[in-house]
Scaffold this motif. Structure first.
Motif, PDB file in Angstrom:
ATOM      1  N   ILE A 128      -1.495  27.940 -34.297  1.00 11.29           N
ATOM      2  CA  ILE A 128      -2.012  27.832 -32.796  1.00 11.29           C
ATOM      3  C   ILE A 128      -3.072  28.709 -32.309  1.00 11.29           C
ATOM      4  CG2 ILE A 128      -0.727  28.051 -30.576  1.00 11.29           C
ATOM      5  CD1 ILE A 128       0.529  25.974 -32.193  1.00 11.29           C
ATOM      6  N   GLY A 129      -3.985  28.233 -31.614  1.00 12.07           N
ATOM      7  CA  GLY A 129      -5.001  29.210 -31.359  1.00 12.07           C
ATOM      8  C   GLY A 129      -6.015  28.876 -30.304  1.00 12.07           C
ATOM      9  N   ASP A 130      -7.079  29.141 -30.153  1.00 13.18           N
ATOM     10  CA  ASP A 130      -7.960  28.774 -29.062  1.00 13.18           C
ATOM     11  C   ASP A 130      -9.189  27.787 -29.762  1.00 13.18           C
ATOM     12  OD1 ASP A 130      -7.548  30.890 -27.103  1.00 13.18           O
ATOM     13  OD2 ASP A 130      -8.161  32.248 -28.700  1.00 13.18           O
ATOM     14  N   ARG A 131      -9.427  27.697 -31.134  1.00 16.55           N
ATOM     15  CA  ARG A 131      -9.899  26.762 -31.632  1.00 16.55           C
ATOM     16  C   ARG A 131      -9.301  26.251 -32.758  1.00 16.55           C
ATOM     17  NH1 ARG A 131     -12.279  27.549 -27.490  1.00 16.55           N
ATOM     18  NH2 ARG A 131     -14.313  27.667 -27.072  1.00 16.55           N
ATOM     19  N   LEU A 132      -9.291  25.095 -33.083  1.00 19.12           N
ATOM     20  CA  LEU A 132      -9.004  24.605 -34.292  1.00 19.12           C
ATOM     21  C   LEU A 132      -9.742  23.495 -35.060  1.00 19.12           C
ATOM     22  CD1 LEU A 132      -6.477  23.990 -36.490  1.00 19.12           C
ATOM     23  CD2 LEU A 132      -5.602  22.269 -34.775  1.00 19.12           C
ATOM     24  N   GLY A 133     -10.366  23.903 -36.158  1.00 16.24           N
ATOM     25  CA  GLY A 133     -11.172  23.153 -37.083  1.00 16.24           C
ATOM     26  C   GLY A 133     -10.422  22.676 -38.151  1.00 16.24           C
ATOM     27  N   MET A 134     -11.108  21.393 -38.789  1.00 16.96           N
ATOM     28  CA  MET A 134     -10.617  20.968 -40.184  1.00 16.96           C
ATOM     29  C   MET A 134     -11.621  20.783 -40.929  1.00 16.96           C
ATOM     30  SD  MET A 134      -7.805  18.181 -38.970  1.00 16.96           S
ATOM     31  CE  MET A 134      -7.383  17.836 -40.520  1.00 16.96           C
ATOM     32  N   LEU A 135     -11.912  21.210 -42.163  1.00 13.17           N
ATOM     33  CA  LEU A 135     -12.843  20.983 -43.044  1.00 13.17           C
ATOM     34  C   LEU A 135     -12.606  19.263 -43.264  1.00 13.17           C
ATOM     35  CD1 LEU A 135     -12.510  23.606 -45.984  1.00 13.17           C
ATOM     36  CD2 LEU A 135     -14.413  23.167 -44.416  1.00 13.17           C
ATOM     37  N   GLU A 136     -13.832  18.761 -43.614  1.00 11.04           N
ATOM     38  CA  GLU A 136     -13.959  17.145 -43.316  1.00 11.04           C
ATOM     39  C   GLU A 136     -12.823  16.369 -44.254  1.00 11.04           C
ATOM     40  OE1 GLU A 136     -17.516  13.836 -44.423  1.00 11.04           O
ATOM     41  OE2 GLU A 136     -17.549  16.109 -44.852  1.00 11.04           O
ATOM     42  N   HIS A 137     -12.584  16.798 -45.326  1.00 14.94           N
ATOM     43  CA  HIS A 137     -11.675  15.968 -46.676  1.00 14.94           C
ATOM     44  C   HIS A 137     -10.079  16.686 -46.590  1.00 14.94           C
ATOM     45  CE1 HIS A 137     -14.951  13.635 -47.160  1.00 14.94           C
ATOM     46  NE2 HIS A 137     -15.728  14.635 -47.897  1.00 14.94           N
ATOM     47  N   THR A 138      -9.551  16.775 -45.222  1.00 12.44           N
ATOM     48  CA  THR A 138      -8.144  17.625 -45.348  1.00 12.44           C
ATOM     49  C   THR A 138      -7.503  16.821 -44.295  1.00 12.44           C
ATOM     50  OG1 THR A 138      -8.857  19.032 -43.318  1.00 12.44           O
ATOM     51  CG2 THR A 138      -9.191  19.911 -45.337  1.00 12.44           C
ATOM     52  N   TYR A 139      -5.977  17.049 -44.083  1.00 11.07           N
ATOM     53  CA  TYR A 139      -5.191  16.357 -43.420  1.00 11.07           C
ATOM     54  C   TYR A 139      -4.170  17.365 -42.716  1.00 11.07           C
ATOM     55  CZ  TYR A 139      -0.957  16.845 -46.148  1.00 11.07           C
ATOM     56  OH  TYR A 139       0.021  17.501 -47.212  1.00 11.07           O
ATOM     57  N   TYR A 140      -3.828  16.935 -41.356  1.00 14.64           N
ATOM     58  CA  TYR A 140      -2.958  17.798 -40.742  1.00 14.64           C
ATOM     59  C   TYR A 140      -1.839  17.044 -40.196  1.00 14.64           C
ATOM     60  CZ  TYR A 140      -2.308  21.816 -37.394  1.00 14.64           C
ATOM     61  OH  TYR A 140      -1.637  23.139 -37.003  1.00 14.64           O
ATOM     62  N   SER A 141      -0.504  17.218 -40.438  1.00 16.14           N
ATOM     63  CA  SER A 141       0.433  16.172 -40.132  1.00 16.14           C
ATOM     64  C   SER A 141       1.811  16.964 -39.799  1.00 16.14           C
ATOM     65  CB  SER A 141       0.417  15.169 -41.337  1.00 16.14           C
ATOM     66  OG  SER A 141       1.498  14.403 -41.055  1.00 16.14           O
ATOM     67  N   VAL A 142       2.703  15.909 -39.145  1.00 10.65           N
ATOM     68  CA  VAL A 142       4.048  16.665 -38.902  1.00 10.65           C
ATOM     69  C   VAL A 142       4.874  16.256 -40.142  1.00 10.65           C
ATOM     70  CG1 VAL A 142       4.135  15.902 -36.502  1.00 10.65           C
ATOM     71  CG2 VAL A 142       4.865  14.280 -38.093  1.00 10.65           C
ATOM     72  N   ILE A 143       4.438  15.780 -41.041  1.00 16.48           N
ATOM     73  CA  ILE A 143       5.025  15.634 -42.329  1.00 16.48           C
ATOM     74  C   ILE A 143       4.253  15.111 -43.366  1.00 16.48           C
ATOM     75  CG2 ILE A 143       5.656  13.007 -42.126  1.00 16.48           C
ATOM     76  CD1 ILE A 143       8.374  13.657 -43.046  1.00 16.48           C
ATOM     77  N   SER A 144       4.460  15.445 -44.778  1.00 18.06           N
ATOM     78  CA  SER A 144       3.520  14.597 -45.888  1.00 18.06           C
ATOM     79  C   SER A 144       3.700  13.481 -45.965  1.00 18.06           C
ATOM     80  CB  SER A 144       3.984  15.612 -47.137  1.00 18.06           C
ATOM     81  OG  SER A 144       5.234  15.164 -47.596  1.00 18.06           O
ATOM     82  N   PRO A 145       2.810  12.622 -46.584  1.00 25.49           N
ATOM     83  CA  PRO A 145       2.731  11.423 -46.400  1.00 25.49           C
ATOM     84  C   PRO A 145       4.117  10.870 -47.579  1.00 25.49           C
ATOM     85  CG  PRO A 145       0.943  12.047 -47.779  1.00 25.49           C
ATOM     86  CD  PRO A 145       1.337  13.137 -46.833  1.00 25.49           C
ATOM     87  N   GLU A 146       4.473  11.625 -48.633  1.00 22.80           N
ATOM     88  CA  GLU A 146       5.374  11.424 -49.450  1.00 22.80           C
ATOM     89  C   GLU A 146       6.851  11.458 -48.677  1.00 22.80           C
ATOM     90  OE1 GLU A 146       2.157  12.910 -52.136  1.00 22.80           O
ATOM     91  OE2 GLU A 146       3.232  13.428 -50.228  1.00 22.80           O
ATOM     92  N   GLY A 147       6.864  12.507 -47.707  1.00 25.82           N
ATOM     93  CA  GLY A 147       8.109  12.527 -47.024  1.00 25.82           C
ATOM     94  C   GLY A 147       8.087  11.590 -45.952  1.00 25.82           C
ATOM     95  N   CYS A 148       7.058  11.191 -45.391  1.00 25.82           N
ATOM     96  CA  CYS A 148       7.231  10.149 -44.377  1.00 25.82           C
ATOM     97  C   CYS A 148       7.666   8.671 -45.115  1.00 25.82           C
ATOM     98  CB  CYS A 148       5.987  10.075 -43.838  1.00 25.82           C
ATOM     99  SG  CYS A 148       5.816   8.414 -42.675  1.00 25.82           S
ATOM    100  N   ALA A 149       7.020   8.480 -46.349  1.00 31.59           N
ATOM    101  CA  ALA A 149       7.336   7.098 -47.052  1.00 31.59           C
ATOM    102  C   ALA A 149       8.974   7.377 -47.519  1.00 31.59           C
ATOM    103  CB  ALA A 149       6.596   7.109 -48.030  1.00 31.59           C
ATOM    104  N   SER A 150       9.300   8.295 -47.836  1.00 31.91           N
ATOM    105  CA  SER A 150      10.795   8.621 -48.184  1.00 31.91           C
ATOM    106  C   SER A 150      11.847   8.157 -47.254  1.00 31.91           C
ATOM    107  CB  SER A 150      11.052   9.758 -48.923  1.00 31.91           C
ATOM    108  OG  SER A 150      10.290  10.234 -50.208  1.00 31.91           O
ATOM    109  N   ILE A 151      11.556   8.587 -45.979  1.00 27.64           N
ATOM    110  CA  ILE A 151      12.230   8.209 -44.571  1.00 27.64           C
ATOM    111  C   ILE A 151      12.144   6.862 -44.157  1.00 27.64           C
ATOM    112  CG2 ILE A 151      12.408   8.913 -42.218  1.00 27.64           C
ATOM    113  CD1 ILE A 151      11.700  11.711 -43.103  1.00 27.64           C
ATOM    114  N   LEU A 152      10.906   6.501 -44.222  1.00 29.66           N
ATOM    115  CA  LEU A 152      10.626   5.127 -43.616  1.00 29.66           C
ATOM    116  C   LEU A 152      10.996   3.936 -44.492  1.00 29.66           C
ATOM    117  CD1 LEU A 152       7.710   5.693 -41.229  1.00 29.66           C
ATOM    118  CD2 LEU A 152      10.100   5.794 -40.659  1.00 29.66           C
TER     119      LEU A 152
END
Length: 350
Positions: free
Chosen positions: A218-242
């Motif tokens: 949590i901050g005043d500025r949030l950046g991401m390097l180009e080839h990164t992800y930012y998510s509520v859950i990992s793709p594996e975790g999401c796939a296991s649930i859905l």
């Protein structure tokens, strides 16, 4: 620095093939020059270098979300301690949470960035098996978040801005972490970082998974390097649930819309920080230079903002996330939604 050829991503096969051909031609050119003869392949080498750069640009500009995840997890990708050496002029590490111990998955300390003194906080995954085991593969325990929060309070007391690097698949999910208050300390971190009276700049440098990432995000500025992800859950975790299986991770990655470009389009992050051609794992120094440029520029800008105004802007920034508009249905052929019954109406108006 490790060679990126030690670990190859499936979609990079054509890049490695062309690099191999280029390497052979360069060796032949060196042999010809060493023997005192005139080489005829200099023009071919220059042309192949241009083609290689074009191929990297083409492939990496069209990565699908699952490929982005693979790049963000690349074993040779620079981690927090790499950037501490390449971005900051000096770093003094601070340990411990004054309660349980020192979580190696979270690195904190005082650092110099250009002419600015900052408090640094970041996740660390580790490079080899011993380091990864000690760092829990970047999954922090409650004492890690408690340590980070203590150092941020210290920063606010002495007027130091905070720089936070995010690189974790998520907070440590074990029983020991839950017993020591994992959820509570992350919730406390979210609340305090939203109100702490000092400038905060956060950057996702690799994986940004779930509450483990938000705990120092949590901050005043949030950046991401180009080839990164930012998510509520990992793709594996999401796939296991859905879909009841982690083999559906690529499908989940596409559905989650968690890449840097997606989140910049949604207004979740402030800037996408470009990576070197072929990803940060191919050129640590260029990646660090781009990251440093972002940090210096953002810190100078927000440090010039009055603190009360900065706090208002931070509050507004996070209040706007998730706001959306609905378009009224103007097609008379489409039936209107069914009316609410008495109980539903009472619940809606309660």
């Amino acid at each position: 620095m490790p060679s990126p050829t030690e670990y190859r991503l499936p979609f990079e096969a054509s890049i490695y093939d062309m690099e191999a051909r280029l390497g052979e031609m360069e060796n032949q050119y060196a042999r010809d020059r060493g023997a005192g003869g005139a080489s005829k392949i200099g023009d071919q080498i220059r042309r192949l270098r241009r083609e290689l750069a074009s191929l990297k640009r083409e492939i990496y500009s069209q990565l699908d979300p699952w490929q982005v995840v693979q790049v963000s997890r690349h074993p040779q990708r620079p981690q927090t301690r790499d950037y501490l050496e390449l971005v900051f002029e000096e770093f003094l590490e601070l340990h411990g949470d004054r309660a349980v111990g020192d979580d190696k998955a979270v690195v904190t300390g005082l650092a110099n960035l250009d002419d600015m003194k900052v408090m640094f906080v970041g996740h660390q995954k580790g490079k080899n098996l011993a380091e990864r085991t000690a760092c829990h593969f970047g999954c922090a325990h409650p004492e890690g978040y408690r340590k980070a929060l203590l150092k941020m309070r210290f920063a606010a007391k002495f007027g130091l801005p905070v720089v936070s690097f995010i690189d974790t698949p998520g907070a440590y999910p074990g029983i020991s972490a839950e017993e020591r208050g994992q959820a509570a300390i992350i919730a406390e971190s979210l609340m305090e970082m939203s109100q702490i009276r000092t400038p905060i700049v956060c950057v996702v440098i690799g994986e940004g998974g779930s509450g483990g990432a938000l705990g120092i995000g949590i901050g005043d500025r949030l950046g991401m390097l180009e080839h990164t992800y930012y998510s509520v859950i990992s793709p594996e975790g999401c796939a296991s649930i859905l879909w009841k299986g982690s083999e559906f991770a690529p499908k989940a990655a596409a559905a989650l819309k968690f890449t840097s470009r997606d989140l910049h389009r949604f207004g979740i992050i402030d800037e996408v920080i470009p990576e070197p051609l072929g990803g940060a794992h191919r050129d640590h120094r260029e990646a660090a230079a781009n990251l440093k440029g972002f940090l210096v520029r953002q810190l100078r800008e927000i440090k010039a903002t009055p603190l009360d105004r900065l706090m208002d802007l931070r509050y507004e920034k996070y209040r706007k996330i998730g706001v959306f508009t609905e378009q009224a249905n103007e097609d008379p052929a489409t039936p209107a939604p069914a009316s609410l019954n008495g109980k539903q109406e009472a619940a809606r108006t309660a």
